[in-house]
Design a protein around this motif. Sequence first.
Motif, short mmCIF file in Angstrom:
data_model
loop_
_atom_site.label_atom_id
_atom_site.label_comp_id
_atom_site.label_asym_id
_atom_site.label_seq_id
_atom_site.Cartn_x
_atom_site.Cartn_y
_atom_site.Cartn_z
N GLY A 577 5.50 -2.26 13.80
CA GLY A 577 6.64 -2.63 12.96
C GLY A 577 7.30 -1.43 12.32
N THR A 578 7.97 -1.69 11.21
CA THR A 578 8.71 -0.66 10.48
C THR A 578 8.27 -0.66 9.03
N VAL A 579 8.01 0.51 8.48
CA VAL A 579 7.67 0.64 7.07
C VAL A 579 8.97 0.51 6.27
N THR A 580 9.04 -0.52 5.43
CA THR A 580 10.26 -0.75 4.65
C THR A 580 10.16 -0.27 3.21
N VAL A 581 8.94 -0.26 2.67
CA VAL A 581 8.75 0.14 1.28
C VAL A 581 7.54 1.05 1.17
N VAL A 582 7.67 2.16 0.45
CA VAL A 582 6.54 3.03 0.12
C VAL A 582 6.55 3.20 -1.39
N LYS A 583 5.49 2.72 -2.05
CA LYS A 583 5.45 2.69 -3.51
C LYS A 583 4.64 3.82 -4.13
N VAL A 584 3.99 4.66 -3.31
CA VAL A 584 3.12 5.71 -3.85
C VAL A 584 3.41 7.04 -3.16
N ALA A 585 2.78 8.07 -3.71
CA ALA A 585 2.86 9.41 -3.12
C ALA A 585 1.46 10.01 -3.12
N ASP A 588 -1.29 10.14 -6.17
CA ASP A 588 -1.20 9.03 -7.12
C ASP A 588 -2.55 8.34 -7.28
N GLU A 589 -2.84 7.94 -8.52
CA GLU A 589 -4.02 7.14 -8.81
C GLU A 589 -3.65 5.65 -8.63
N VAL A 590 -4.49 4.92 -7.91
CA VAL A 590 -4.19 3.50 -7.65
C VAL A 590 -5.40 2.64 -8.00
N GLU A 591 -5.16 1.37 -8.24
CA GLU A 591 -6.22 0.41 -8.53
C GLU A 591 -6.50 -0.45 -7.30
N ALA A 592 -7.67 -1.04 -7.26
CA ALA A 592 -8.03 -1.91 -6.15
C ALA A 592 -7.04 -3.07 -6.06
N GLY A 593 -6.53 -3.31 -4.85
CA GLY A 593 -5.58 -4.39 -4.65
C GLY A 593 -4.15 -4.06 -4.94
N GLN A 594 -3.87 -2.84 -5.43
CA GLN A 594 -2.50 -2.46 -5.76
C GLN A 594 -1.67 -2.33 -4.48
N SER A 595 -0.43 -2.84 -4.51
CA SER A 595 0.46 -2.74 -3.35
C SER A 595 0.92 -1.30 -3.17
N LEU A 596 0.75 -0.79 -1.94
CA LEU A 596 1.11 0.60 -1.67
C LEU A 596 2.32 0.71 -0.73
N LEU A 597 2.32 -0.13 0.32
CA LEU A 597 3.39 -0.06 1.31
C LEU A 597 3.71 -1.48 1.79
N VAL A 598 4.87 -1.62 2.42
CA VAL A 598 5.24 -2.87 3.08
C VAL A 598 5.65 -2.55 4.50
N VAL A 599 5.02 -3.24 5.46
CA VAL A 599 5.37 -3.10 6.87
C VAL A 599 6.05 -4.39 7.31
N THR A 622 7.02 7.26 5.83
CA THR A 622 8.10 7.16 4.84
C THR A 622 8.89 5.89 5.14
N PRO A 623 9.72 5.43 4.21
CA PRO A 623 10.54 4.24 4.50
C PRO A 623 11.37 4.45 5.76
N GLY A 624 11.33 3.46 6.65
CA GLY A 624 12.05 3.57 7.92
C GLY A 624 11.18 4.02 9.07
N ILE A 632 -2.62 5.04 11.59
CA ILE A 632 -3.01 5.39 10.23
C ILE A 632 -1.77 5.55 9.36
N LEU A 633 -1.77 4.85 8.24
CA LEU A 633 -0.64 4.92 7.31
C LEU A 633 -0.97 5.78 6.09
N ALA A 634 -2.17 5.59 5.54
CA ALA A 634 -2.55 6.31 4.32
C ALA A 634 -4.07 6.30 4.19
N VAL A 635 -4.57 7.16 3.32
CA VAL A 635 -6.00 7.21 2.99
C VAL A 635 -6.14 7.20 1.48
#
Length: 644
Positions: A577-585, A588-599, A622-624, A632-635
């Motif tokens: 698919g296509t990555v439409t949203v990237v919410k982190v860099a 960044d510190e994130v919590e369990a279950g936090q939304s990071l990306l949208v495909v 990145t978006p798009g 692999i999208l992120a670690v």
Amino acid sequence: MQQMFDTVLVANRGEIAVRVIRTLRALGVRSVAVYSDADADARHVREADTAVRIGPAAASESYLSVPALLDAARRTGAQAVHPGYGFLAENAAFARACADAGLVFIGPSAEAIALMGDKIRAKETVKAAGVPVVPGDADPRVAEAAREMGAPVLLKPSAGGGGKGMRLVRDLAVLDEEIAAARREARASFGDDTLLVERWIDRPRHIEIQVLADAHGNVVHLGERECSLQRRHQKIIEEAPSVLLDEATRAAMGAAAVEAARSCGYVGAGTVEFIVPGGDPSQYYFMEMNTRLQVEHPVTELITGLDLVEWQLRVASGEPLDFAQDDVRLDGWAVEARICAEDPSRGFLPSGGTVLSLSEPSGDGVRTDSGLLEGSEVSSLYDPMLSKVIVHAKDRPTALRKLRAALADLTTLGVPTNAGFLRRLLAHPDVVSGAMDTGLVERDAESLLPEGVPDEVYAAAAAVRRAELTPRPRGGWTDPFDVPDGWRLGGVPKPLAFPLRAAGLEPVTVEAPADARVTATGVTVTVDGLTHTFRRAGAWLGRDGDSWHVMDHDPVAAALSGARHGGADTLAAPMPGTVTVVKVAVGDEVEAGQSLLVVEAMKMEHVISAPHAGTVTELDVTPGSTVAMDQILAVVTPREEAAA
């Protein structure tokens, strides 16, 4: 009799374009196909009399480009445009642009499309005509009205249908989040994020009435279709007629549908959709009117004997209907299954790939509407529906059995589909008895999925690997040392075993059956005294509508990949698919279950969330960005490890 068109442009793709072209050919009308770069070799392009490229792969630059479509019509001398369904089929601006360009839009007027396409105005219009409607409200009172009615409520985009953007909210604590998601999806699908909210009717049935109207004031209905078997508000099995309705209720709903069509000055083929409490069919409510041909129109065609596309063309050319309501007869039972590019074993996520082997059912009472060919590329750019299998029989039990048999004959190797799932769904006790509702599939989906990969599938895959190692004779002689038979000097032959892995599952090591029969297109193995036959294409195996991609497993490469990416810390694409949203860099510190990306794929969003609390240590998109399945999208490194 009015003069029929000489040339019609089909402003669509896939199975509906092929379907429309079939009727155009039968009427002796020249067909014009349009295609994007992604569809240059598509079936609808090959079957049309002529074809025009209209732009790049992205739908926004091709199938949704009004200037490109009008230019294609002008260049080919088309007199009319058939929009199919989806894309611009219910776009009032497109219908108006066709008229302004001197083209006949094969569908209702732009005014009728605009009126019925706006669910808020549509409800007000049909209510004034005496048609019962579902209680609800619209923007700007969506949130307020939802809280006033209380959960459960249904959020719906005002500007479109097909289940896109619809959200069932059972917990008002997440209402604002669901409204935001519904708006985002509505904006992406229809370019308009206006919402309405309706009271949710528990265990509802979805019944729709097919109407047909001409420009001379004649309006008839062609009976009902039962569309209650749905996933994510998308219909997957449809039938005509419905076991729920008696003759009196059918006549009353049909009359209501006719009044709804008359209320907006409708001309052409359309569908009036009702929600019906399963416990009291007489209490039906208008939901919406689809101002186009429906995906499920073949079941109506089979029980009435009418070609709805032909009547769309005749009405658009000015002909009056040559039959009245009393002439409509419903003969037998018809059931349709929508075949979609999705993987039930992976939560029905969209799939894709190349169709390596294709076998579609046919025969007495069996019809397949398809846009596929062997070699077709199925991408994430367009709707996931690939084809439809439809059957007609004298009664409902026979039709259900016939459709199950037809789905068992369907093979689409290279692209996972829902065919096997649908085959099992048709045997569900509540489906067989007719006691289904719109929530049945969601409630019982897990019970209709096989547990893991059957042993005989792994055995067949191992047999294929062994056959691939077997050398071809040279000059009528084969070197015995080249034969993979497990022979050892001075010892008992050791069974030949192969490390294999099916998508999403742990690897296994499987012995290849010595007595298996392997050909270029099939495999037969005997496991526990039972013989099993599969169709095959490379590493793909298929049987009874199901398919499996069983790959070779390289433990060394897997270990190296796991070491690099941290195993469970890795976030991979669940679908192409296509990555439409990237919410982190990175960092960044994130919590369990936090939304990071949208495909997004095939008009469906999938949120990628953090597997645990930690730090984003790798971000590869990145978006798009276009991504492949399992890319692999992120670690996300666990917090204690990141701090070390």
